[in-house]
Scaffold this motif. Structure first.
Motif, mmCIF file in Angstrom:
data_model
loop_
_atom_site.group_PDB
_atom_site.id
_atom_site.type_symbol
_atom_site.label_atom_id
_atom_site.label_comp_id
_atom_site.label_asym_id
_atom_site.label_seq_id
_atom_site.Cartn_x
_atom_site.Cartn_y
_atom_site.Cartn_z
ATOM 1 N N CYS A 15 0.861 -1.179 0.000
ATOM 2 C CA CYS A 15 0.000 0.000 0.000
ATOM 3 C C CYS A 15 0.905 1.239 0.000
ATOM 4 O O CYS A 15 1.913 1.272 0.700
ATOM 5 N N LEU A 17 -0.226 4.426 0.608
ATOM 6 C CA LEU A 17 -1.014 5.558 1.100
ATOM 7 C C LEU A 17 -0.578 6.087 2.453
ATOM 8 O O LEU A 17 -1.104 7.093 2.919
ATOM 9 N N CYS A 18 0.322 5.395 3.133
ATOM 10 C CA CYS A 18 0.931 6.014 4.316
ATOM 11 C C CYS A 18 2.286 5.378 4.549
ATOM 12 O O CYS A 18 2.665 4.418 3.870
ATOM 13 N N SER A 20 3.432 3.415 6.566
ATOM 14 C CA SER A 20 3.538 2.022 7.006
ATOM 15 C C SER A 20 3.804 1.078 5.845
ATOM 16 O O SER A 20 4.390 0.013 6.023
ATOM 17 N N ASN A 21 3.354 1.449 4.650
ATOM 18 C CA ASN A 21 3.575 0.627 3.451
ATOM 19 C C ASN A 21 3.268 -0.847 3.704
ATOM 20 O O ASN A 21 4.107 -1.740 3.464
ATOM 21 N N CYS A 22 2.058 -1.119 4.184
ATOM 22 C CA CYS A 22 1.655 -2.500 4.473
ATOM 23 C C CYS A 22 1.769 -3.376 3.232
ATOM 24 O O CYS A 22 1.440 -2.944 2.119
ATOM 25 N N TYR A 48 -1.907 -7.275 7.909
ATOM 26 C CA TYR A 48 -2.693 -6.121 8.368
ATOM 27 C C TYR A 48 -2.864 -5.088 7.255
ATOM 28 O O TYR A 48 -1.935 -4.825 6.490
ATOM 29 N N THR A 49 -4.036 -4.518 7.152
ATOM 30 C CA THR A 49 -4.231 -3.300 6.358
ATOM 31 C C THR A 49 -5.326 -2.483 7.034
ATOM 32 O O THR A 49 -6.054 -2.991 7.877
ATOM 33 N N CYS A 50 -5.460 -1.249 6.638
ATOM 34 C CA CYS A 50 -6.652 -0.489 7.008
ATOM 35 C C CYS A 50 -7.531 -0.386 5.765
ATOM 36 O O CYS A 50 -7.184 -0.908 4.702
ATOM 37 N N LYS A 52 -8.035 1.921 3.727
ATOM 38 C CA LYS A 52 -7.577 2.721 2.590
ATOM 39 C C LYS A 52 -6.972 1.848 1.494
ATOM 40 O O LYS A 52 -7.119 2.118 0.310
ATOM 41 N N ALA A 53 -6.263 0.790 1.929
ATOM 42 C CA ALA A 53 -5.556 -0.042 0.951
ATOM 43 C C ALA A 53 -6.503 -0.620 -0.090
ATOM 44 O O ALA A 53 -6.122 -0.826 -1.249
ATOM 45 N N HIS A 179 -1.538 5.914 11.620
ATOM 46 C CA HIS A 179 -0.683 4.713 11.707
ATOM 47 C C HIS A 179 0.712 5.087 12.220
ATOM 48 O O HIS A 179 0.815 5.621 13.284
HETATM 49 S S1 SF4 Z 1 -3.125 -0.126 4.512
HETATM 50 FE FE1 SF4 Z 1 -3.531 1.641 5.794
HETATM 51 S S2 SF4 Z 1 -1.951 1.480 7.404
HETATM 52 FE FE2 SF4 Z 1 -1.288 0.199 5.715
HETATM 53 S S3 SF4 Z 1 -0.013 1.517 4.429
HETATM 54 FE FE3 SF4 Z 1 -2.079 1.618 3.613
HETATM 55 S S4 SF4 Z 1 -2.955 3.430 4.570
HETATM 56 FE FE4 SF4 Z 1 -1.174 2.838 5.779
#
Ligand code: SF4
Length: 756
Positions: A15, A17-18, A20-22, A48-50, A52-53, A179
């Motif tokens: 990901c 978008l933040c 953390s780069n899940c 794990y993700t939130c 947004k991913a 995060h």
């Molecule tokens: S899934 Fe959520 S916590 Fe993980 S990198 Fe994307 S935005 Fe960040």
């Protein structure tokens, strides 16, 4: 499914978008990312993700993608140019600026985004070739105050171990949405559910994290310095400090303690609106814990006393002996540094504005003012990469004017952003799913990881990756030819061991080519890597440096060899494992080896900060007025906010317009209802937004989300602006006195109803 049906392919990626780069696994249909799930075997995020991913396809696929370089004409229109012409004119344009004004008047702005980090390595070749010594990026509007403090105290960056901390403290941070560490929500829930652990949240908003906390301190916006200073004196007066630990591990303790002696605890508590007893209870809980991990974020880094608060919170956990303990704070290893601390305490200054250049970053809040001045040393050209400063820096209009005031500017980016539209040249780049990429954000200790993700899609015809763009610029500048690279390329064909032996000799014999670093690696080692991984060649250098810095810990992480061969083992693992790999494994007590102060001790006293502590009682604790009675947090993290790489507003399942949140009390007083249109006016500008009465808001505190206000054409027609671009409301002079980081989270504002 039929028994022998081919399995559908899940592609491993991350990901974007933040920070953390899940790790993700995605399914594709053509160029569309159709399904997304967490990658359970990812080294950091473990599945794990939130939410947004799940929407990353909106980043990959958007209307109006430009697939050829554009040149801006004097009337503001653009014409398409072919790559050869664009590269030739870009190289020539920068050369002309150097010839006309002398070297050093070009600013590089970029190098990052949320996990788009390889490009910065390649940009260094262009920067070295053109003697571009000035740089900045968004870190210099958020984190340079923190970096200034950390350089002085530790000589390095620290991070908390939230997975194991007995007490986690979040200061101006809502990790539920922002995060900042692996598996953030999972960890928050675990702490909340564990009666032996505690969570402290210091935030005016009752955030999702505050709801899970054992101690929520609902502080008045902008008064964190008063609260933390009071807490420090409580810790000292109640004898809660780790005395013998402090005398063994710190310097400057006595002068630090003295500086807090006259803090009026009761007065400070009432200024920040938190009962003194509650501050005392938190101080006692922190002192009783085996380990405490602190996380400060933009809520304090973009608010009054920002650098001071970065300092004060560190004084708290140092006084309590929370460095190097399991679950506490520690410096961490890195595969590539985000900050440089070598000039800590004697930072150079910007020759135009006189501000500190912290960690090699020019204060981004002052870039536009510098360019628009008549100072002979001002920047005359801009090279901007994967970032959108017209939208993301304070006072957008001023940066727009600055873009027009320079002689020459180039933007390398995926989309024709607000910034790209103002540039002399726009060079279209591959998305993060169309090239090999990585992140250097992971800050874990005692184990740290890196994930190099191969591309999952090919870039469209006409779009290039940053490594290719910089390589072409270098060639155009005439600094390297095909023949120059042949010997090293031959060695690369023989394997990494031969290559690493030859690379040293090559660098000594060809210092000009060695200065092109990443491009040299791309042209040699990159040629023998799988074609889609060619851009990862620069990581060979990172792997070698990592092995050199932490040989014992790289071996402990499972790699074999010594010297360059250890680096080669690490490099091979990095580029062949899309789940990511651990690159270092420290023993807990080796946290002390990572301190980079001259004596390997913590320097708890920073004289400039201690002077500010002494003056704190005379400082204002409110910045509102009759004209601007509200405090606007311009850029709140919410469920569907991200940085500006998500241009299509439809990526948001909710809150597409980006509501202005306010308390019920304020709404009643002003006759505002849910859905009312309200005008927000600040000293910097004015905008209209849709109101949302939100029970988490404190009276007098209002917020707008970050990442809104981008122009986009959903149907491919004329672009429209969706939501409020918050930097139309901010001012460049409203900022921290040391780091010049803007106070976006504390903008005095006025509200009026436009449409009830
Ligand atoms: S899934 Fe959520 S916590 Fe993980 S990198 Fe994307 S935005 Fe960040």
């Amino acid at each position: 499914m039929k028994e022998n049906a081919p399995k559908e392919t899940w592609h491993k990626t991350a990901c974007v978008l933040c920070s953390s780069n899940c790790g993700l696994e995605v399914k594709l249909d053509g160029n569309e990312i159709t399904r997304v799930r967490g990658n359970k075997t990812h080294v950091g995020s473990k599945g794990y993700t939130c939410e947004k991913a799940l929407r990353v396809n909106f980043y990959q696929n958007f209307q109006g993608r430009i697939t050829t370089p554009l040149k801006r004409l004097p009337d503001g229109s653009h014409i398409e140019v072919d790559w050869d012409t664009a590269i030739a004119e870009v190289a020539e344009g920068f050369k002309e600026v150097n010839e006309k004004y002398g070297d050093g008047k070009i600013l590089y702005y970029g190098g990052g985004g949320q996990g788009n980090h390889l490009g910065v390595g390649y940009s260094m070749a262009t920067r070295n070739a053109l003697n571009i010594t000035r740089r900045s990026n968004a870190l210099a509007q958020e984190k340079t105050g923190e970096a200034w403090v950390e350089g002085r105290m530790f000589g390095a960056h620290t991070h908390g171990n939230f997975h194991e901390a007995e007490v986690a403290v979040f200061l101006g941070k809502n990790p539920w949405h922002s995060h900042g560490f692996d598996e953030a929500r999972r960890v928050l829930k675990e702490i909340s559910a564990d009666s032996k652990r505690s969570m402290v949240v210091i935030d005016p908003r009752r955030t999702e994290t505050a709801d899970l906390a054992d101690f929520w301190l609902p502080i008045k916006p902008g008064t964190d310095a008063f609260l933390i200073a009071a807490m420090i004196l409580i810790i000292i007066e109640e004898n809660l400090t780790a005395k013998s630990w402090l005398s063994e591990n710190t310097v400057g303790l006595d002068e630090t303690v003295k500086a807090f002696a006259n803090i009026p605890i009761g007065d400070f508590a009432s200024r920040c609106g938190v009962p003194e007893e509650q501050i005392r209870n938190v101080a006692r809980r922190l002192a009783a814990a085996e380990s405490v991990a602190f996380y400060e974020d933009l809520g304090i880094e973009m608010a009054p006393h920002s650098t001071l608060v970065s300092y004060l919170q560190r004084v708290v956990w140092v006084l309590l002996g929370n460095y190097g303990n399991q679950g506490g704070m520690s410096v961490h290893s890195y595969a590539a540094p985000l900050f440089s601390y070598k000039a800590s305490g004697s930072e150079p200054t910007d020759p135009v504005t006189g501000s500190l250049v912290i960690s090699d970053f020019f204060a981004c809040n002052e870039i536009a003012d510098g360019i628009l001045s008549d100072h002979p040393e001002r920047n005359r050209a801009l090279l901007i990469e994967s970032t959108n400063p017209v939208h993301s820096l304070a006072e957008s209009e001023k940066f727009r004017q600055a873009m027009r005031a320079v002689d020459f500017s180039v933007v390398v980016d995926v989309a024709l952003t607000e910034t790209a539209r103002e540039a002399t040249y726009f060079l279209p780049a591959a998305t993060q799913y169309e090239k090999v990429e990585t992140t250097f954000f992971s800050a874990s200790f005692p184990e740290n990881w890196i994930c190099v993700r191969p591309p999952i899609l090919a870039p469209p015809e006409g779009v290039l990756t940053e490594p290719e763009i910089h390589t072409r610029i270098i060639r155009e500048l005439g600094l390297a030819t095909e023949e120059d690279f042949l010997p090293l390329r031959e060695l690369a064909k023989k394997g990494l061991d031969e290559f690493s032996k030859g690379f040293m000799e090559f660098s000594v014999n060809n210092p000009e080519l060695a200065a092109l670093g990443a491009v040299t690696l791309y042209e040699t080692l990159g040629e023998v890597l799988p074609v889609n991984m060619r851009g990862a060649a620069v990581l060979w250098f990172s792997a070698q440096q990592t092995a050199l810095r932490y040989p014992t810990q790289v071996k402990a992480a499972g790699y074999e060899g010594d010297g360059p061969s250890l680096g080669n083992s690490l490099f091979e693992a990095m580029i062949s494992n899309p789940d990511g790999v651990l690159f270092t494994r420290h023993e807990q007590d080796q946290a002390w080896d990572l301190l980079e102060t001259i004596d390997s001790k913590i320097h708890i006293a920073i004289p400039e900060m201690l002077e500010e502590v002494k003056r704190l009682a005379d400082s204002p604790s409110t910045y509102t007025s009759d004209e601007f009675p509200f405090v606007l947090a311009a850029g709140e993290r919410r469920s569907f906010t991200a940085n500006t790489i998500m241009r299509n507003p439809e990526w948001r399942k909710r809150d597409q317009e980006g509501t202005l949140r306010l308390s019920l009390g304020d709404a009643e007083q002003l006759g505002i209802d849910n859905g009312s249109r309200v005008r927000i006016t600040t000293p910097g500008g004015s905008a209209v937004a849709v109101a949302e009465i939100n029970e988490t808001m404190m009276q007098g505190h209002i917020s707008l989300p970050n990442g809104h206000g981008l122009s986009y054409s959903p149907a491919g027609g004329e672009p429209e602006v969706f939501g409020v671009p918050t930097n139309e409301l901010t001012s460049t002079d409203w900022c921290d006195p040391i780091a010049k980081t803007p106070w976006h989270k504390h903008v005095p504002a006025q509200l009026e109803v436009v449409e009830p």
